[in-house]
Design a protein around this motif. Structure first.
Motif, PDB file in Angstrom:
ATOM      1  N   TYR A  79      40.931  65.952  30.592  1.00 43.25           N
ATOM      2  CA  TYR A  79      42.089  66.294  31.421  1.00 43.25           C
ATOM      3  C   TYR A  79      42.872  65.019  31.679  1.00 43.25           C
ATOM      4  O   TYR A  79      42.397  64.142  32.391  1.00 43.25           O
ATOM      5  N   PRO A  80      44.056  64.890  31.101  1.00 39.98           N
ATOM      6  CA  PRO A  80      44.836  63.673  31.365  1.00 39.98           C
ATOM      7  C   PRO A  80      45.234  63.603  32.830  1.00 39.98           C
ATOM      8  O   PRO A  80      45.250  64.631  33.507  1.00 39.98           O
ATOM      9  N   VAL A  81      45.547  62.405  33.279  1.00 37.99           N
ATOM     10  CA  VAL A  81      46.003  62.258  34.664  1.00 37.99           C
ATOM     11  C   VAL A  81      47.301  63.058  34.816  1.00 37.99           C
ATOM     12  O   VAL A  81      48.241  62.871  34.039  1.00 37.99           O
ATOM     13  N   ALA A  82      47.330  63.948  35.800  1.00 39.69           N
ATOM     14  CA  ALA A  82      48.515  64.795  35.966  1.00 39.69           C
ATOM     15  C   ALA A  82      49.708  63.936  36.385  1.00 39.69           C
ATOM     16  O   ALA A  82      49.538  62.932  37.076  1.00 39.69           O
ATOM     17  N   LYS A  83      50.896  64.326  35.956  1.00 42.33           N
ATOM     18  CA  LYS A  83      52.114  63.565  36.297  1.00 42.33           C
ATOM     19  C   LYS A  83      52.243  63.385  37.803  1.00 42.33           C
ATOM     20  O   LYS A  83      52.526  62.314  38.303  1.00 42.33           O
ATOM     21  N   SER A  84      51.989  64.486  38.523  1.00 42.03           N
ATOM     22  CA  SER A  84      52.153  64.444  39.975  1.00 42.03           C
ATOM     23  C   SER A  84      51.184  63.442  40.602  1.00 42.03           C
ATOM     24  O   SER A  84      51.534  62.735  41.546  1.00 42.03           O
ATOM     25  N   THR A  85      49.976  63.357  40.065  1.00 37.74           N
ATOM     26  CA  THR A  85      48.973  62.445  40.614  1.00 37.74           C
ATOM     27  C   THR A  85      49.334  61.003  40.278  1.00 37.74           C
ATOM     28  O   THR A  85      49.135  60.086  41.064  1.00 37.74           O
ATOM     29  N   ARG A  86      49.875  60.834  39.070  1.00 38.31           N
ATOM     30  CA  ARG A  86      50.172  59.496  38.582  1.00 38.31           C
ATOM     31  C   ARG A  86      51.378  58.908  39.306  1.00 38.31           C
ATOM     32  O   ARG A  86      51.418  57.723  39.626  1.00 38.31           O
ATOM     33  N   ALA A  87      52.347  59.782  39.596  1.00 34.89           N
ATOM     34  CA  ALA A  87      53.643  59.328  40.094  1.00 34.89           C
ATOM     35  C   ALA A  87      53.533  58.423  41.319  1.00 34.89           C
ATOM     36  O   ALA A  87      54.147  57.370  41.362  1.00 34.89           O
ATOM     37  N   ASN A  88      52.737  58.843  42.297  1.00 35.78           N
ATOM     38  CA  ASN A  88      52.716  58.031  43.520  1.00 35.78           C
ATOM     39  C   ASN A  88      51.323  57.494  43.836  1.00 35.78           C
ATOM     40  O   ASN A  88      51.005  57.202  44.970  1.00 35.78           O
ATOM     41  N   ALA A  89      50.480  57.366  42.808  1.00 38.14           N
ATOM     42  CA  ALA A  89      49.125  56.877  43.051  1.00 38.14           C
ATOM     43  C   ALA A  89      49.143  55.393  43.403  1.00 38.14           C
ATOM     44  O   ALA A  89      50.035  54.663  42.986  1.00 38.14           O
ATOM     45  N   GLN A  90      48.150  54.969  44.166  1.00 37.93           N
ATOM     46  CA  GLN A  90      48.062  53.552  44.517  1.00 37.93           C
ATOM     47  C   GLN A  90      47.660  52.720  43.305  1.00 37.93           C
ATOM     48  O   GLN A  90      48.052  51.580  43.167  1.00 37.93           O
ATOM     49  N   ILE A  91      46.811  53.309  42.465  1.00 34.89           N
ATOM     50  CA  ILE A  91      46.355  52.592  41.270  1.00 34.89           C
ATOM     51  C   ILE A  91      46.639  53.476  40.058  1.00 34.89           C
ATOM     52  O   ILE A  91      46.081  54.575  39.951  1.00 34.89           O
ATOM     53  N   ASP A  92      47.530  53.014  39.168  1.00 37.25           N
ATOM     54  CA  ASP A  92      47.730  53.757  37.931  1.00 37.25           C
ATOM     55  C   ASP A  92      46.886  53.107  36.827  1.00 37.25           C
ATOM     56  O   ASP A  92      46.205  52.110  37.073  1.00 37.25           O
ATOM     57  N   ALA A  93      46.964  53.673  35.621  1.00 35.39           N
ATOM     58  CA  ALA A  93      46.072  53.210  34.554  1.00 35.39           C
ATOM     59  C   ALA A  93      46.279  51.727  34.255  1.00 35.39           C
ATOM     60  O   ALA A  93      45.327  50.967  34.078  1.00 35.39           O
ATOM     61  N   GLU A  94      47.518  51.332  34.248  1.00 40.45           N
ATOM     62  CA  GLU A  94      47.823  49.930  33.928  1.00 40.45           C
ATOM     63  C   GLU A  94      47.221  48.991  34.977  1.00 40.45           C
ATOM     64  O   GLU A  94      46.598  47.981  34.653  1.00 40.45           O
ATOM     65  N   THR A  95      47.442  49.356  36.253  1.00 37.73           N
ATOM     66  CA  THR A  95      46.896  48.531  37.333  1.00 37.73           C
ATOM     67  C   THR A  95      45.372  48.498  37.268  1.00 37.73           C
ATOM     68  O   THR A  95      44.757  47.455  37.473  1.00 37.73           O
ATOM     69  N   TYR A  96      44.767  49.650  36.980  1.00 39.25           N
ATOM     70  CA  TYR A  96      43.301  49.684  36.886  1.00 39.25           C
ATOM     71  C   TYR A  96      42.811  48.661  35.866  1.00 39.25           C
ATOM     72  O   TYR A  96      41.934  47.844  36.157  1.00 39.25           O
ATOM     73  N   HIS A  97      43.396  48.685  34.687  1.00 42.66           N
ATOM     74  CA  HIS A  97      42.914  47.789  33.634  1.00 42.66           C
ATOM     75  C   HIS A  97      43.172  46.331  33.978  1.00 42.66           C
ATOM     76  O   HIS A  97      42.334  45.473  33.730  1.00 42.66           O
ATOM     77  N   LYS A  98      44.320  46.074  34.573  1.00 41.95           N
ATOM     78  CA  LYS A  98      44.656  44.699  34.949  1.00 41.95           C
ATOM     79  C   LYS A  98      43.683  44.192  36.017  1.00 41.95           C
ATOM     80  O   LYS A  98      43.087  43.119  35.882  1.00 41.95           O
ATOM     81  N   TRP A  99      43.513  44.964  37.058  1.00 36.07           N
ATOM     82  CA  TRP A  99      42.608  44.552  38.145  1.00 36.07           C
ATOM     83  C   TRP A  99      41.167  44.456  37.646  1.00 36.07           C
ATOM     84  O   TRP A  99      40.428  43.577  38.023  1.00 36.07           O
ATOM     85  N   TYR A 100      40.785  45.428  36.820  1.00 36.38           N
ATOM     86  CA  TYR A 100      39.401  45.428  36.344  1.00 36.38           C
ATOM     87  C   TYR A 100      39.127  44.153  35.550  1.00 36.38           C
ATOM     88  O   TYR A 100      38.119  43.488  35.754  1.00 36.38           O
ATOM     89  N   ARG A 101      40.059  43.824  34.670  1.00 39.59           N
ATOM     90  CA  ARG A 101      39.875  42.612  33.857  1.00 39.59           C
ATOM     91  C   ARG A 101      39.738  41.391  34.770  1.00 39.59           C
ATOM     92  O   ARG A 101      38.825  40.595  34.618  1.00 39.59           O
ATOM     93  N   GLU A 102      40.612  41.280  35.738  1.00 38.76           N
ATOM     94  CA  GLU A 102      40.550  40.127  36.640  1.00 38.76           C
ATOM     95  C   GLU A 102      39.226  40.104  37.406  1.00 38.76           C
ATOM     96  O   GLU A 102      38.608  39.057  37.587  1.00 38.76           O
ATOM     97  N   SER A 103      38.779  41.281  37.833  1.00 36.29           N
ATOM     98  CA  SER A 103      37.563  41.338  38.659  1.00 36.29           C
ATOM     99  C   SER A 103      36.335  40.888  37.880  1.00 36.29           C
ATOM    100  O   SER A 103      35.384  40.374  38.447  1.00 36.29           O
ATOM    101  N   ILE A 104      36.372  41.073  36.555  1.00 33.89           N
ATOM    102  CA  ILE A 104      35.227  40.670  35.730  1.00 33.89           C
ATOM    103  C   ILE A 104      35.374  39.224  35.276  1.00 33.89           C
ATOM    104  O   ILE A 104      34.418  38.449  35.288  1.00 33.89           O
ATOM    105  N   GLU A 105      36.613  38.851  34.919  1.00 32.04           N
ATOM    106  CA  GLU A 105      36.822  37.486  34.417  1.00 32.04           C
ATOM    107  C   GLU A 105      36.788  36.458  35.535  1.00 32.04           C
ATOM    108  O   GLU A 105      36.334  35.337  35.340  1.00 32.04           O
ATOM    109  N   ASN A 106      37.298  36.821  36.679  1.00 30.08           N
ATOM    110  CA  ASN A 106      37.341  35.865  37.781  1.00 30.08           C
ATOM    111  C   ASN A 106      36.984  36.539  39.106  1.00 30.08           C
ATOM    112  O   ASN A 106      37.836  36.737  39.972  1.00 30.08           O
TER     113      ASN A 106
END
Ligand code: 6R9
Length: 649
Positions: free
Chosen positions: A6-33
């Motif tokens: 089930y892909p992330v619904a548009k409505s959920t994605r639109a105003n979410a605090q963390i979208d897919a891009e942010t998740y990957h960016k933060w996740y990478r930082e959290s592991i690397e540093n």
């Protein structure tokens, strides 16, 4: 296993605090540093003295784990005081009684007063920083007050689930040497009273025989039922609270000062006192609560767990209150007055975020859709699940029937030991696959290893370990640090071993397959087979017992006991009943055996080890592939076990 996505619904994605891009960016930082990442996010809670050191941890040697170690803070302050200016009149706790006509709302101002009063009462009776306080309560607001009052004065609470027996309560009082108990005259669930105070009285006697003296018992009056009374030792909560001050300054706690002990089952011996500390736990639970449930100010949030389990600690009390949320505490059960209760409560209080367990979902699914359909559930935005693997059928029902296909199902994998969510979707970031807990939270480094500890790459099936520390993890087994090191860090050197099996698919999604050790998961409750076995063997008629799990439609796993009787005893229906009652008395109703098979002999290797693999197969009624039985001391016992199996399908 379903591979549907089930892909992330548009409505959920639109105003979410963390979208897919942010998740990957933060996740990478959290592991690397991790230092930089947690330096930033550690400031989400209030500190009396901010930390300058962030992470100081090792999974080797004595496994020292320290987070934010030079900071000073207080959990109760973070859950109450810091909200008073901005949301003193906002509801902090909604209490929904067992009786659907009873409810109550407690604002942050009221919470402050109640917690301060209770903290003052405890101080008056000599409770000091570092003292252990046992809390044995039903799901009423006083249970949360008690936890927060302890953390306010630096006392370490040990909440014992209200369904545990006096023997189990006594064991937990003795293990942490607690001399102060907070309880209730009686609890009420599904219209039936539960004799909590009586149980405490019995527990105190048992503890005294082991030279641990409980000096004070504070008793909340819930039903007004008759209870025994030891003058001088027992005190009514309402009377004591009436005569103390309404203010009590929070004690400045070091980040690594203990916050609580929570007993949980392992594969061997008695339950372990899992110890959590203050700073890292508060940072981690508040952060996961915010992002995993996409919590926003004003949301009404309901987690149906009991405060006796870690889910109640992290996601009814500490996480939500640290975020200034409105958290709902439900005293009752899902099927009282009928199976529509959850959805009725959702409508009544306009619940936005709902978090429950697969066992409840399965049992309500079995009751039929009509119970759901008579409610609107329009307020719901997020649906969560925790406690055991959720089968795709139950997931789909939860998503389509309960959530009308609108609300993401957030399947959160974590443990008492981990303090907070570890592998979980984020509502606005993660495409969902029914049955998969999906991807790691920030800072979590899961790995799959084979039996030799070899790390497996790509799609694989193995044992789940975590390669590095995160702020919410347990710090020790209370009073037995060696057991902590042995249990979690010796199987695979330098890694935290979860005890769970897991598969990773081609998209990197994690699918928990269940425990790989001798721990059962019955209706989401963790139980060691060893505990149930020792309860059985403590009965006069029993000489030996072996306990295994088998698949159960509602409970996830059922408890199957093989029992060898003493010479001269014979297995009867009556004895079966007696043994069930005995286990309930020793541990509690949640450990009630589902099946008892009397077995003249158990399958053992020549060195005397019970071959559980064989017992599991027979309990599953699948004895076509028992594997190699030639190494058994007496292969003939297997035939008898098959002939007398209790689970014929
Ligand atoms: C939070 C809690 C931990 C064990 C854990 C695992 C099972 C929990 C799960 C899950 C699959 C999930 N478990 N959540 N399995 N998917 N979403 O339940 O803590 O009582 O300590 O149990 O529960 O087996 O190891 P706890």
């Amino acid at each position: 296993m379903s591979a549907k996505t089930y892909p992330v619904a548009k409505s959920t994605r639109a105003n979410a605090q963390i979208d897919a891009e942010t998740y990957h960016k933060w996740y990478r930082e959290s592991i690397e540093n991790p230092d930089r990442f947690w330096d930033k996010h550690g400031m989400r809670i209030d500190w009396f003295k901010p930390y300058t050191k962030v992470k100081n941890t090792s999974f080797n040697g004595k496994v020292p784990i320290k987070w934010f170690e030079d900071g000073l803070t207080n959990a109760s302050y973070n859950c109450i005081d810091r909200h008073l200016k901005t949301r003193g009149n906002q509801v902090a706790i909604i209490f929904e009684g067992d009786n659907p006509y009873i409810d109550k709302k407690i604002t942050y101002n009221e919470l402050y007063e109640q917690v301060c009063r209770l903290a003052n009462v405890m101080k008056k009776h000599g409770v000091k920083k570092g003292d252990r306080v046992t809390i044995y309560m039903p799901m009423i607001p006083e249970a949360a007050y008690a936890m927060l009052a302890c953390s306010r004065i630096g006392a370490v609470h040990s909440v014992v689930f209200g369904g545990f027996s006096p023997e189990a309560v006594a064991g937990r009082i003795v293990d942490c040497q607690s001399s102060f108990v907070i309880t209730c005259d009686e609890g009420v669930r599904g219209g039936k009273p539960i004799p909590l105070k009586d149980n405490v009285d019995t527990a105190i006697h048992i503890a005294a025989r082991q030279h641990v003296q409980v000096k004070n018992v504070l008793v909340v009056r819930r039903t007004g039922g008759k209870v025994g009374w030891a003058p001088g030792r027992d005190h009514w909560y309402h009377q004591e609270l009436a005569s103390v001050k309404t203010e009590c300054p929070p004690v400045k706690m070091k980040a690594e000062d203990p916050l609580f002990i929570l007993y949980t089952s392992g594969s061997t011996g008695k339950p372990k006192g899992v110890l959590h500390t203050t700073g890292g736990y508060m940072v981690y639970t508040s952060m996961t609560h915010q992002y995993v449930f996409d919590y926003r100010p004003g949301d009404i949030y309901w987690c149906t767990a009991d405060v006796g389990w870690v889910t109640g600690h992290s996601y009814i009390v500490y996480g939500p209150l640290a975020n200034g949320a409105t958290t709902l505490m439900f005293e009752g059960v899902p099927n009282f007055p009928d199976q529509g209760r959850f959805w009725e409560v959702v409508d009544k209080h306009k619940v936005n975020i709902f978090y429950t367990a697969p066992t409840a979902i399965r049992s309500l699914m079995g009751a039929g859709d009509e119970f759901v359909k008579r409610s609107s559930r329009a307020s719901l935005r997020i649906l969560g699940t925790v406690g055991e693997p959720i089968n795709p059928e139950a997931w789909e029902w939860y998503y389509n029937v309960v959530g009308d296909g609108r609300c993401p199902v957030i399947d959160t994998w974590w443990q008492t030991e981990t303090g907070g969510h570890m592998i979980t979707p984020l509502p606005g970031a993660t495409a969902l696959k029914p049955g998969s807990a999906t991807l790691p939270f920030f800072g979590i480094k899961p790995q799959l290893v084979d039996a030799e500890g070899q790390v497996l790459d790509g799609p694989a099936d193995g044992n789940l370990v975590i390669a590095d520390s995160w702020p919410g993890q347990m710090r020790t087994v209370y009073g037995d640090h060696e057991r902590f090191v042995q249990t979690y860090f010796s199987t695979y050197k330098g890694k935290y071993f979860t005890g769970d099996g897991c598969r990773r698919d081609e998209d990197g999604y994690y699918w928990i397959t269940g425990r790989v050790d001798d721990v059962l998961n019955v209706s989401g409750h963790r139980m060691g087979t060893a505990e149930i076995e020792s309860a059985l063997v403590s009965h006069d008629a029993v000489s030996e017992a072996a306990v295994v799990g088998y698949p159960h439609d509602i409970k996830g796993q059922g408890i199957y006991c093989y029992v060898t009787l003493m010479a001269g005893q014979s297995g009867s229906e009556e004895l079966r009943k007696e043994l069930v009652a005995h286990v309930r008395k020793e541990i509690g109703p949640i450990a009630s055996p589902d099946k008892i098979q009397f077995a003249p002999g158990l399958p053992k290797t020549r060195s005397g080890k019970i071959m559980r693999r064989i017992l599991r197969k027979i309990a599953e009624d699948d004895f076509s592939a028992l594997g190699d039985t030639s190494t058994l001391a007496d292969p003939a016992v297997v035939e008898d076990l098959i002939a007398n199996r209790q689970n014929r399908q």
